[in-house]
Design a protein around this motif. Structure first.
Motif, PDB file in Angstrom:
ATOM      1  N   ASN A  96     -38.417 -30.782 -12.272  1.00 39.68           N
ATOM      2  CA  ASN A  96     -37.023 -31.029 -12.909  1.00 39.68           C
ATOM      3  C   ASN A  96     -37.487 -30.085 -14.352  1.00 39.68           C
ATOM      4  O   ASN A  96     -38.173 -30.661 -15.039  1.00 39.68           O
ATOM      5  CB  ASN A  96     -37.003 -32.332 -13.190  1.00 39.68           C
ATOM      6  CG  ASN A  96     -35.455 -32.907 -13.773  1.00 39.68           C
ATOM      7  OD1 ASN A  96     -34.685 -31.876 -13.945  1.00 39.68           O
ATOM      8  ND2 ASN A  96     -35.306 -33.937 -13.984  1.00 39.68           N
ATOM      9  N   ASP A 120     -32.005 -27.966 -14.990  1.00 40.85           N
ATOM     10  CA  ASP A 120     -31.411 -29.140 -14.049  1.00 40.85           C
ATOM     11  C   ASP A 120     -30.555 -30.178 -14.889  1.00 40.85           C
ATOM     12  O   ASP A 120     -29.578 -30.674 -14.522  1.00 40.85           O
ATOM     13  CB  ASP A 120     -32.454 -29.637 -13.134  1.00 40.85           C
ATOM     14  CG  ASP A 120     -32.982 -28.667 -12.327  1.00 40.85           C
ATOM     15  OD1 ASP A 120     -32.535 -27.661 -11.827  1.00 40.85           O
ATOM     16  OD2 ASP A 120     -34.227 -29.170 -11.975  1.00 40.85           O
ATOM     17  N   ILE A 131     -25.609 -36.222  -7.214  1.00 36.15           N
ATOM     18  CA  ILE A 131     -26.649 -35.533  -6.258  1.00 36.15           C
ATOM     19  C   ILE A 131     -27.430 -34.369  -6.627  1.00 36.15           C
ATOM     20  O   ILE A 131     -28.269 -33.835  -6.169  1.00 36.15           O
ATOM     21  CB  ILE A 131     -25.807 -35.066  -5.119  1.00 36.15           C
ATOM     22  CG1 ILE A 131     -24.971 -33.939  -5.320  1.00 36.15           C
ATOM     23  CG2 ILE A 131     -25.253 -36.219  -4.243  1.00 36.15           C
ATOM     24  CD1 ILE A 131     -24.438 -33.285  -4.113  1.00 36.15           C
ATOM     25  N   LYS A 152     -31.316 -34.092  -6.897  1.00 33.97           N
ATOM     26  CA  LYS A 152     -32.204 -34.001  -5.858  1.00 33.97           C
ATOM     27  C   LYS A 152     -31.752 -32.843  -4.986  1.00 33.97           C
ATOM     28  O   LYS A 152     -32.521 -32.159  -4.236  1.00 33.97           O
ATOM     29  CB  LYS A 152     -32.179 -35.177  -5.060  1.00 33.97           C
ATOM     30  CG  LYS A 152     -32.899 -36.218  -5.413  1.00 33.97           C
ATOM     31  CD  LYS A 152     -32.898 -37.613  -4.698  1.00 33.97           C
ATOM     32  CE  LYS A 152     -33.721 -38.729  -5.386  1.00 33.97           C
ATOM     33  NZ  LYS A 152     -34.281 -39.622  -4.485  1.00 33.97           N
ATOM     34  N   HIS A 153     -30.334 -32.550  -5.097  1.00 34.23           N
ATOM     35  CA  HIS A 153     -29.770 -31.281  -4.048  1.00 34.23           C
ATOM     36  C   HIS A 153     -29.297 -30.437  -5.137  1.00 34.23           C
ATOM     37  O   HIS A 153     -27.890 -30.533  -5.075  1.00 34.23           O
ATOM     38  CB  HIS A 153     -28.816 -31.889  -3.331  1.00 34.23           C
ATOM     39  CG  HIS A 153     -29.472 -33.129  -2.269  1.00 34.23           C
ATOM     40  ND1 HIS A 153     -30.460 -32.839  -1.315  1.00 34.23           N
ATOM     41  CD2 HIS A 153     -29.359 -34.142  -2.089  1.00 34.23           C
ATOM     42  CE1 HIS A 153     -30.782 -34.024  -0.811  1.00 34.23           C
ATOM     43  NE2 HIS A 153     -30.384 -34.819  -1.278  1.00 34.23           N
ATOM     44  N   ARG A 154     -30.022 -29.754  -5.656  1.00 35.28           N
ATOM     45  CA  ARG A 154     -29.400 -28.529  -6.741  1.00 35.28           C
ATOM     46  C   ARG A 154     -28.478 -27.789  -6.286  1.00 35.28           C
ATOM     47  O   ARG A 154     -27.202 -27.438  -6.773  1.00 35.28           O
ATOM     48  CB  ARG A 154     -30.486 -27.839  -7.461  1.00 35.28           C
ATOM     49  CG  ARG A 154     -30.108 -27.095  -8.436  1.00 35.28           C
ATOM     50  CD  ARG A 154     -31.257 -26.432  -9.304  1.00 35.28           C
ATOM     51  NE  ARG A 154     -32.116 -25.852  -8.422  1.00 35.28           N
ATOM     52  CZ  ARG A 154     -33.511 -25.713  -8.740  1.00 35.28           C
ATOM     53  NH1 ARG A 154     -33.934 -25.701  -9.866  1.00 35.28           N
ATOM     54  NH2 ARG A 154     -34.178 -25.167  -7.713  1.00 35.28           N
ATOM     55  N   LYS A 155     -28.838 -27.064  -4.974  1.00 37.09           N
ATOM     56  CA  LYS A 155     -27.917 -26.161  -4.538  1.00 37.09           C
ATOM     57  C   LYS A 155     -26.640 -26.656  -3.929  1.00 37.09           C
ATOM     58  O   LYS A 155     -25.512 -25.931  -3.900  1.00 37.09           O
ATOM     59  CB  LYS A 155     -28.619 -25.394  -3.123  1.00 37.09           C
ATOM     60  CG  LYS A 155     -29.794 -24.638  -3.632  1.00 37.09           C
ATOM     61  CD  LYS A 155     -30.675 -24.000  -2.586  1.00 37.09           C
ATOM     62  CE  LYS A 155     -31.809 -23.303  -2.824  1.00 37.09           C
ATOM     63  NZ  LYS A 155     -32.389 -22.558  -1.811  1.00 37.09           N
ATOM     64  N   LEU A 156     -26.513 -27.818  -3.536  1.00 35.51           N
ATOM     65  CA  LEU A 156     -25.332 -28.545  -3.099  1.00 35.51           C
ATOM     66  C   LEU A 156     -24.486 -28.765  -4.147  1.00 35.51           C
ATOM     67  O   LEU A 156     -23.311 -28.466  -4.326  1.00 35.51           O
ATOM     68  CB  LEU A 156     -25.753 -29.781  -2.232  1.00 35.51           C
ATOM     69  CG  LEU A 156     -24.304 -30.603  -1.640  1.00 35.51           C
ATOM     70  CD1 LEU A 156     -23.762 -29.550  -0.711  1.00 35.51           C
ATOM     71  CD2 LEU A 156     -24.880 -31.784  -0.924  1.00 35.51           C
ATOM     72  N   SER A 157     -25.117 -29.079  -5.375  1.00 39.12           N
ATOM     73  CA  SER A 157     -24.121 -29.271  -6.368  1.00 39.12           C
ATOM     74  C   SER A 157     -23.486 -28.060  -7.017  1.00 39.12           C
ATOM     75  O   SER A 157     -22.474 -27.906  -7.691  1.00 39.12           O
ATOM     76  CB  SER A 157     -25.081 -30.026  -7.806  1.00 39.12           C
ATOM     77  OG  SER A 157     -25.931 -29.329  -8.152  1.00 39.12           O
TER      78      SER A 157
END
Length: 85
Positions: free
Chosen positions: A24, A28, A60, A63-68
């Motif tokens: 992190n 981020d 989210i 934990k789920h950087r690409k999804l955000s």
């Protein structure tokens, strides 16, 4: 409405202070703050659905950087589509 914006900001700061995964970094954290600011702006403009989606993306993001990033990009593409219509 001001209470809603303050609640969004407070939940964002709690989110940043908790659940810090490995790796992190400040980028981020900046992403989460950016998502929260966009959510607050959407709520302020009377777009609760967009605000809720952005708030969900902020929760989210640690934990789920690409999804955000995907959610944020989809909302941006939808805004551009509406603007150039």
């Amino acid at each position: 409405m001001l209470r809603t914006l303050l609640g969004v900001v407070q939940s964002g700061f709690r989110l940043l202070s908790s659940a810090a995964p490995a790796g992190n970094n400040s980028l981020d954290k900046l992403n989460v703050i950016s998502l929260l600011a966009q959510a607050g702006n959407a709520f302020r403009k009377g777009q609760p659905m967009k605000g809720a989606i952005l708030l969900g993306a902020a929760t989210i993001a640690p934990k789920h950087r690409k999804l955000s990033y995907l959610v944020q990009g989809a909302i941006t593409i939808d805004d551009l589509r509406k603007r150039f219509r």
